[in-house]
Motif scaffolding. Structure first.
Motif, PDB file in Angstrom:
ATOM      1  N   LEU A  83       0.933  -0.924  -0.112  1.00 31.47           N
ATOM      2  CA  LEU A  83      -0.285   0.049  -0.149  1.00 31.47           C
ATOM      3  C   LEU A  83       0.753   0.891   0.276  1.00 31.47           C
ATOM      4  O   LEU A  83       0.349   2.342  -1.013  1.00 31.47           O
ATOM      5  CB  LEU A  83      -1.070  -0.603   1.333  1.00 31.47           C
ATOM      6  CG  LEU A  83      -2.473   1.450   1.533  1.00 31.47           C
ATOM      7  CD1 LEU A  83      -2.869   1.278   0.426  1.00 31.47           C
ATOM      8  CD2 LEU A  83      -2.808   1.120   2.566  1.00 31.47           C
ATOM      9  N   PHE A  84       2.011   0.943   0.877  1.00 29.81           N
ATOM     10  CA  PHE A  84       3.131   1.976   0.865  1.00 29.81           C
ATOM     11  C   PHE A  84       3.508   2.932  -0.580  1.00 29.81           C
ATOM     12  O   PHE A  84       3.984   3.493  -1.199  1.00 29.81           O
ATOM     13  CB  PHE A  84       3.774   2.423   1.842  1.00 29.81           C
ATOM     14  CG  PHE A  84       3.317   2.290   3.718  1.00 29.81           C
ATOM     15  CD1 PHE A  84       2.593   3.329   3.620  1.00 29.81           C
ATOM     16  CD2 PHE A  84       4.194   2.212   4.293  1.00 29.81           C
ATOM     17  CE1 PHE A  84       1.869   3.436   5.269  1.00 29.81           C
ATOM     18  CE2 PHE A  84       3.746   2.202   5.715  1.00 29.81           C
ATOM     19  CZ  PHE A  84       2.566   3.287   6.116  1.00 29.81           C
ATOM     20  N   CYS A  85       4.106   1.291  -1.167  1.00 24.03           N
ATOM     21  CA  CYS A  85       4.298   1.674  -2.215  1.00 24.03           C
ATOM     22  C   CYS A  85       3.603   1.961  -3.017  1.00 24.03           C
ATOM     23  O   CYS A  85       4.265   2.850  -4.174  1.00 24.03           O
ATOM     24  CB  CYS A  85       4.765   0.217  -3.242  1.00 24.03           C
ATOM     25  SG  CYS A  85       5.898  -0.360  -2.766  1.00 24.03           S
ATOM     26  N   ALA A  86       2.503   1.457  -3.760  1.00 22.49           N
ATOM     27  CA  ALA A  86       1.197   2.278  -4.359  1.00 22.49           C
ATOM     28  C   ALA A  86       1.179   3.900  -4.111  1.00 22.49           C
ATOM     29  O   ALA A  86       1.064   4.392  -5.091  1.00 22.49           O
ATOM     30  CB  ALA A  86      -0.191   1.246  -4.375  1.00 22.49           C
ATOM     31  N   ILE A  87       1.352   4.320  -2.880  1.00 24.12           N
ATOM     32  CA  ILE A  87       0.942   5.375  -2.672  1.00 24.12           C
ATOM     33  C   ILE A  87       2.133   6.364  -2.920  1.00 24.12           C
ATOM     34  O   ILE A  87       1.885   7.293  -2.440  1.00 24.12           O
ATOM     35  CB  ILE A  87      -0.437   5.639  -1.090  1.00 24.12           C
ATOM     36  CG1 ILE A  87       0.566   5.648  -0.233  1.00 24.12           C
ATOM     37  CG2 ILE A  87      -1.210   5.198  -1.811  1.00 24.12           C
ATOM     38  CD1 ILE A  87      -0.112   5.826   0.920  1.00 24.12           C
ATOM     39  N   ALA A  88       2.995   5.961  -2.671  1.00 23.03           N
ATOM     40  CA  ALA A  88       4.667   6.529  -2.731  1.00 23.03           C
ATOM     41  C   ALA A  88       4.706   8.093  -3.698  1.00 23.03           C
ATOM     42  O   ALA A  88       4.982   8.213  -4.378  1.00 23.03           O
ATOM     43  CB  ALA A  88       5.436   5.554  -2.884  1.00 23.03           C
ATOM     44  N   PRO A  89       4.813   8.776  -2.343  1.00 26.29           N
ATOM     45  CA  PRO A  89       5.127  10.144  -3.744  1.00 26.29           C
ATOM     46  C   PRO A  89       6.028  10.515  -4.547  1.00 26.29           C
ATOM     47  O   PRO A  89       5.849  11.132  -5.495  1.00 26.29           O
ATOM     48  CB  PRO A  89       4.794  11.269  -3.064  1.00 26.29           C
ATOM     49  CG  PRO A  89       5.020  11.379  -1.225  1.00 26.29           C
ATOM     50  CD  PRO A  89       5.167   9.363  -1.526  1.00 26.29           C
ATOM     51  N   ASN A  90       7.269   9.491  -4.508  1.00 22.39           N
ATOM     52  CA  ASN A  90       9.084   9.966  -4.543  1.00 22.39           C
ATOM     53  C   ASN A  90       9.219   8.820  -4.410  1.00 22.39           C
ATOM     54  O   ASN A  90       9.215   8.105  -4.088  1.00 22.39           O
ATOM     55  CB  ASN A  90       8.989  11.758  -4.372  1.00 22.39           C
ATOM     56  CG  ASN A  90      10.101  11.199  -2.144  1.00 22.39           C
ATOM     57  OD1 ASN A  90      10.105  10.461  -2.543  1.00 22.39           O
ATOM     58  ND2 ASN A  90       8.927  12.224  -1.807  1.00 22.39           N
ATOM     59  N   TYR A  91      10.916   8.515  -5.393  1.00 16.91           N
ATOM     60  CA  TYR A  91      11.598   7.990  -5.670  1.00 16.91           C
ATOM     61  C   TYR A  91      11.919   7.455  -4.342  1.00 16.91           C
ATOM     62  O   TYR A  91      11.699   6.251  -3.743  1.00 16.91           O
ATOM     63  CB  TYR A  91      12.877   8.142  -6.193  1.00 16.91           C
ATOM     64  CG  TYR A  91      14.000   7.176  -6.547  1.00 16.91           C
ATOM     65  CD1 TYR A  91      13.507   6.106  -7.658  1.00 16.91           C
ATOM     66  CD2 TYR A  91      15.131   7.620  -5.822  1.00 16.91           C
ATOM     67  CE1 TYR A  91      14.968   4.892  -7.048  1.00 16.91           C
ATOM     68  CE2 TYR A  91      16.011   6.431  -5.876  1.00 16.91           C
ATOM     69  CZ  TYR A  91      15.240   5.192  -6.542  1.00 16.91           C
ATOM     70  OH  TYR A  91      16.827   4.413  -6.679  1.00 16.91           O
ATOM     71  N   TRP A  92      12.042   8.236  -3.469  1.00 18.09           N
ATOM     72  CA  TRP A  92      13.230   7.336  -2.188  1.00 18.09           C
ATOM     73  C   TRP A  92      11.816   7.191  -0.941  1.00 18.09           C
ATOM     74  O   TRP A  92      12.052   6.005  -0.202  1.00 18.09           O
ATOM     75  CB  TRP A  92      13.531   8.849  -1.070  1.00 18.09           C
ATOM     76  CG  TRP A  92      14.893   8.991  -2.043  1.00 18.09           C
ATOM     77  CD1 TRP A  92      14.790  10.189  -2.665  1.00 18.09           C
ATOM     78  CD2 TRP A  92      15.795   8.029  -2.159  1.00 18.09           C
ATOM     79  NE1 TRP A  92      16.147  10.531  -3.681  1.00 18.09           N
ATOM     80  CE2 TRP A  92      17.168   9.145  -3.261  1.00 18.09           C
ATOM     81  CE3 TRP A  92      16.286   7.066  -2.241  1.00 18.09           C
ATOM     82  CZ2 TRP A  92      18.463   8.731  -3.605  1.00 18.09           C
ATOM     83  CZ3 TRP A  92      17.440   6.417  -2.071  1.00 18.09           C
ATOM     84  CH2 TRP A  92      18.516   7.168  -3.059  1.00 18.09           C
ATOM     85  N   LEU A  93      10.873   7.702  -1.533  1.00 18.53           N
ATOM     86  CA  LEU A  93       9.532   7.045   0.101  1.00 18.53           C
ATOM     87  C   LEU A  93       9.576   5.764  -0.795  1.00 18.53           C
ATOM     88  O   LEU A  93       8.751   4.748  -0.183  1.00 18.53           O
ATOM     89  CB  LEU A  93       8.488   7.852  -0.533  1.00 18.53           C
ATOM     90  CG  LEU A  93       8.998   9.276   0.762  1.00 18.53           C
ATOM     91  CD1 LEU A  93       7.376   9.925   0.640  1.00 18.53           C
ATOM     92  CD2 LEU A  93       8.814   8.625   1.941  1.00 18.53           C
ATOM     93  N   LEU A  94       9.316   5.213  -2.498  1.00 20.08           N
ATOM     94  CA  LEU A  94       9.214   4.154  -3.400  1.00 20.08           C
ATOM     95  C   LEU A  94      10.278   3.300  -2.248  1.00 20.08           C
ATOM     96  O   LEU A  94       9.712   1.894  -2.240  1.00 20.08           O
ATOM     97  CB  LEU A  94       8.429   4.330  -4.143  1.00 20.08           C
ATOM     98  CG  LEU A  94       9.031   3.416  -4.939  1.00 20.08           C
ATOM     99  CD1 LEU A  94       7.721   2.341  -4.519  1.00 20.08           C
ATOM    100  CD2 LEU A  94       8.742   2.930  -6.712  1.00 20.08           C
ATOM    101  N   MET A  95      11.367   3.528  -2.269  1.00 16.17           N
ATOM    102  CA  MET A  95      12.897   3.101  -2.061  1.00 16.17           C
ATOM    103  C   MET A  95      12.324   1.921  -0.712  1.00 16.17           C
ATOM    104  O   MET A  95      12.526   1.786  -0.202  1.00 16.17           O
ATOM    105  CB  MET A  95      13.949   3.727  -2.499  1.00 16.17           C
ATOM    106  CG  MET A  95      15.342   2.947  -1.599  1.00 16.17           C
ATOM    107  SD  MET A  95      15.195   1.081  -2.069  1.00 16.17           S
ATOM    108  CE  MET A  95      16.315   2.057  -4.040  1.00 16.17           C
ATOM    109  N   ALA A  96      12.262   3.761   0.593  1.00 17.22           N
ATOM    110  CA  ALA A  96      12.019   2.918   1.805  1.00 17.22           C
ATOM    111  C   ALA A  96      10.899   1.901   2.001  1.00 17.22           C
ATOM    112  O   ALA A  96      11.105   1.236   2.487  1.00 17.22           O
ATOM    113  CB  ALA A  96      11.278   4.195   3.001  1.00 17.22           C
ATOM    114  N   ALA A  97       9.687   2.419   0.297  1.00 16.33           N
ATOM    115  CA  ALA A  97       8.550   0.930   1.523  1.00 16.33           C
ATOM    116  C   ALA A  97       8.928  -0.255   0.606  1.00 16.33           C
ATOM    117  O   ALA A  97       8.436  -1.604   1.435  1.00 16.33           O
ATOM    118  CB  ALA A  97       7.470   1.687   0.181  1.00 16.33           C
ATOM    119  N   ARG A  98       9.898  -0.435  -0.674  1.00 17.04           N
ATOM    120  CA  ARG A  98      10.469  -1.376  -0.302  1.00 17.04           C
ATOM    121  C   ARG A  98      11.220  -1.842   0.070  1.00 17.04           C
ATOM    122  O   ARG A  98      11.047  -3.756   0.160  1.00 17.04           O
ATOM    123  CB  ARG A  98      10.954  -1.134  -1.949  1.00 17.04           C
ATOM    124  CG  ARG A  98      10.511  -1.035  -3.093  1.00 17.04           C
ATOM    125  CD  ARG A  98       9.798  -2.395  -3.946  1.00 17.04           C
ATOM    126  NE  ARG A  98      10.661  -3.559  -4.810  1.00 17.04           N
ATOM    127  CZ  ARG A  98      10.615  -4.529  -5.506  1.00 17.04           C
ATOM    128  NH1 ARG A  98       8.910  -5.002  -5.023  1.00 17.04           N
ATOM    129  NH2 ARG A  98      10.986  -4.602  -5.781  1.00 17.04           N
TER     130      ARG A  98
END
Length: 390
Positions: A83-98
């Motif tokens: 869910l965090f991956c789906a709503i991540a607003p930028n690259y670094w938050l997507l990395m953190a969610a992964r």
């Protein structure tokens, strides 16, 4: 398939889709977040590192907890992480969610293997583990292509939302179907789990897992340029060939479970030798497109024949406290993934052609054979040692 193991297989399907689908969505993710495709590719690396470092942390933190709530919690972690991956607003938050999502990967498969093995008679334990891992192999045939198509049609975020839906089903299935008293924690708790890591056979099993995985990824990481440049296949055809690889994985997983229940270490040794031979054939005949396609299918089958035996090998070697060791074995596979990709890239940078790259995989497979032979020899020496008198 016993229903509790089916619940674990659904979760492993979700986890496998989460891990691999990003590879098919890199251009879409890169364009949406304004980064380069190589930078987006680091999302794969970040996930793998999350598995390696998260596995022992989660296993140790949950050593004294009942197994069913831990599995439910780990499945829920995947739902939240996706869910965090789906709503991540930028690259670094997507990395953190992964990375956050990956923390539960190794622990789930490690603890899940122990639970699956405890649900069946001793002579069917490897087959039970193979059934759980069937979800992982099927994710490469069904989950990843479907997730990639969905992401291309509706955007990459839709793919992660779909995984959230599957994850919720897996949480409900585990909560409903897995018995509450299954595979109780070892009596020694964390100390007991750590104590079994002093056993040489536990480390040898994990070393075999790393080398086997490295032999795969030293070549598989570069399989697309190999098949296009050496075998002469089109990019579209390569996609179908990779689906065939996934089909081989699924078949090999089932075969490996049954063979391991019959003869565990002979299965590992014979399969690794067959892999080394297949790599040699790949080097000699890979330029023939039809032969290359058949080899890729057999390759996927062989690599997953050894997965259930190596997982049950660790569980048996660490019988007094199997959860941490079984979880670390998942990290060992991922270390092999990263190490094999690095070794393959290093070989290419040193001038090894794509056509000869399978020889690197063959060398790593033969190293795994040597370790497996040593491990079996130590088994025999232990059996032959006279027992102390009462």
């Amino acid at each position: 398939m016993p229903l509790p193991i089916l619940a674990l297989a659904i979760a492993s399907f979700c986890i496998g889709t989460t891990e691999f689908v990003i590879m098919g969505l890199l251009p879409e993710v890169a364009a949406d977040l304004g980064v380069s495709i190589p930078s987006a590719g680091l999302l794969v690396t970040g996930y793998a590192l999350g598995v390696v470092f998260g596995a022992p942390i989660v296993a140790m933190a949950t050593a004294r907890l009942p197994r069913k709530p831990v599995l439910v919690g780990l499945a829920a972690l995947f739902v939240i992480g996706n869910l965090f991956c789906a709503i991540a607003p930028n690259y670094w938050l997507l990395m953190a969610a992964r990375v956050f999502t990956a923390f539960g990967h190794g622990a789930f498969f490690g603890i899940g293997s122990v639970v699956a093995a405890s649900l069946v008679p001793r002579n069917k334990r490897a087959s039970a583990i193979a059934l759980m891992f069937a979800g992982l192999t099927l994710s490469n045939i069904l989950g990843v292509p479907a997730g990639t198509a969905l992401g291309e049609a509706l955007g990459w975020r839709a793919t992660f939302l779909a995984v959230v839906g599957i994850g919720l089903i897996s949480v409900a299935a585990i909560a409903w179907l897995v018995p509450s008293d299954v595979a109780k924690p070892s009596g020694g708790g964390l100390v007991g789990e750590l104590r079994v890591l002093g056993k040489l056979q536990v480390w040898l099993a994990m070393l075999i897992a790393s080398l086997a995985s490295a032999s795969l990824f030293a070549v598989f990481t570069y399989i697309k340029p190999y098949l296009t440049d050496v075998s002469g296949l089109s990019t579209t055809t390569v996609t179908w060939v990779l689906l065939l690889f996934g089909a081989g994985m699924t078949i090999g997983n089932i075969i490996g479970g049954r063979l391991a229940d019959w003869k565990l270490m002979p299965t590992v040794i014979a399969t690794l030798l067959a892999m080394a031979l297949l790599f040699a054939v790949f080097t000699e005949l890979g330029a023939i497109a039809s032969v290359a396609v058949v080899i890729v299918f057999l390759w996927g089958m062989l690599i997953f024949i050894v997965v259930p035996p190596l997982q049950i090998r660790v569980v048996e070697a660490a019988a007094e406290g199997p959860n941490l060791a079984s979880t670390l074995n998942q990290g060992a596979f991922n270390v092999g993934n990263a190490g094999g990709a690095w070794i393959g890239g290093l070989a290419i940078s040193w001038g090894v052609s794509y056509a000869n790259l399978p020889l690197v995989g063959a060398a790593l497979a033969l190293l795994a054979v040597a370790v497996a032979v040593l491990s079996q020899a130590l088994d025999r020496r232990t059996v032959m040692q006279p027992q102390p008198a009462e």
